[in-house]
Design an enzyme around this catalytic site. Structure first.
Site, PDB file in Angstrom:
ATOM      1  CB  CYS A  77      -0.981  -0.042   1.176  1.00  0.00           C
ATOM      2  SG  CYS A  77      -2.348   1.129   1.001  1.00  0.00           S
ATOM      3  CG  HIS A 178      -3.924  -3.538   2.716  1.00  0.00           C
ATOM      4  ND1 HIS A 178      -2.936  -3.199   3.614  1.00  0.00           N
ATOM      5  CD2 HIS A 178      -4.502  -2.369   2.336  1.00  0.00           C
ATOM      6  CE1 HIS A 178      -2.912  -1.891   3.766  1.00  0.00           C
ATOM      7  NE2 HIS A 178      -3.847  -1.366   3.007  1.00  0.00           N
ATOM      8  CD  GLU A 180      -2.039  -6.520   4.923  1.00  0.00           C
ATOM      9  OE1 GLU A 180      -2.332  -5.373   5.291  1.00  0.00           O
ATOM     10  OE2 GLU A 180      -1.486  -6.764   3.821  1.00  0.00           O
TER      11      GLU A 180
END
Length: 196
Positions: A77, A178, A180
């Site tokens: 990001c 993202h 994750e």
């Protein structure tokens, strides 16, 4: 493997650590320059403002270490945006200068900002980072600034306009989304990076 998540003072550090742990790897969250310089893989996360993260990196003497790092590093990001040399954010912020590009405010005529939610990435090149990831897979985005499409762009995403969603220059990799927070497909991308 010696894996470091650079402590940029942002909120998603623990979620990256958990995602890495779920893949069977240990990592350390740190801003210690000697630990970072000796690592084999680095994650450079970022949430918030470029000016705040650059200030922290400067105070911790990490800027030069990142710029000269020879092992694989993944910017996530804002972390990806910091690889460029300038951001329009906050009337202009000088960033790491690894990729000759400015980070621009995402300008759309009819879509809300920030760009939040799931969106597709479209491959521009084949790459080991995309192993076992189908083209046009969806990842989770939260951002208001973009890296324009350039010669280092590996994938693009459209939100009113097309922008770089994955970039690479040498050992520097960046993802605008993202991983994750992107479920199994995000885990696969992290796995690909860790296994490179």
């Amino acid at each position: 493997m010696n894996i470091v998540i650079v402590d940029t003072g942002c909120a998603n550090l623990k979620s990256i650590k958990v995602a890495v742990k779920n893949l069977g790897y240990d990592s350390i969250i740190t801003s210690n320059e000697s630990i970072i310089s000796e690592s084999e893989k680095i994650f450079l996360p970022g949430v918030g403002t470029a000016s705040a993260v650059m200030k922290l990196l400067s105070e911790k003497n990490i800027i030069n270490i990142i710029q000269k790092f020879k092992q694989p590093i993944l910017g996530i990001c804002l972390g990806m945006q910091l690889f460029c040399d300038f951001s329009e954010e906050c009337n202009g912020v000088k960033t790491l200068g690894i990729i000759k590009s400015s980070v621009l405010r995402l300008r759309t005529t009819h879509l809300p900002l920030p760009h939040i939610g799931w969106n597709q990435i479209t491959f521009q090149k084949e790459h080991a980072l995309f192993k076992k990831i189908p083209n046009n897979s969806r990842f989770y985005f939260v951002h208001s600034y973009i890296v324009p499409i350039n010669k280092y762009t590996l994938s693009t995403t459209n939100y009113g306009i097309n922008f770089s969603s994955v970039i690479q220059k040498n050992n520097f990799f960046g993802v605008q989304f993202h991983p994750e927070k992107s479920g199994n497909i995000g885990s696969q991308l992290l796995k690909n990076f860790l296994e490179m």
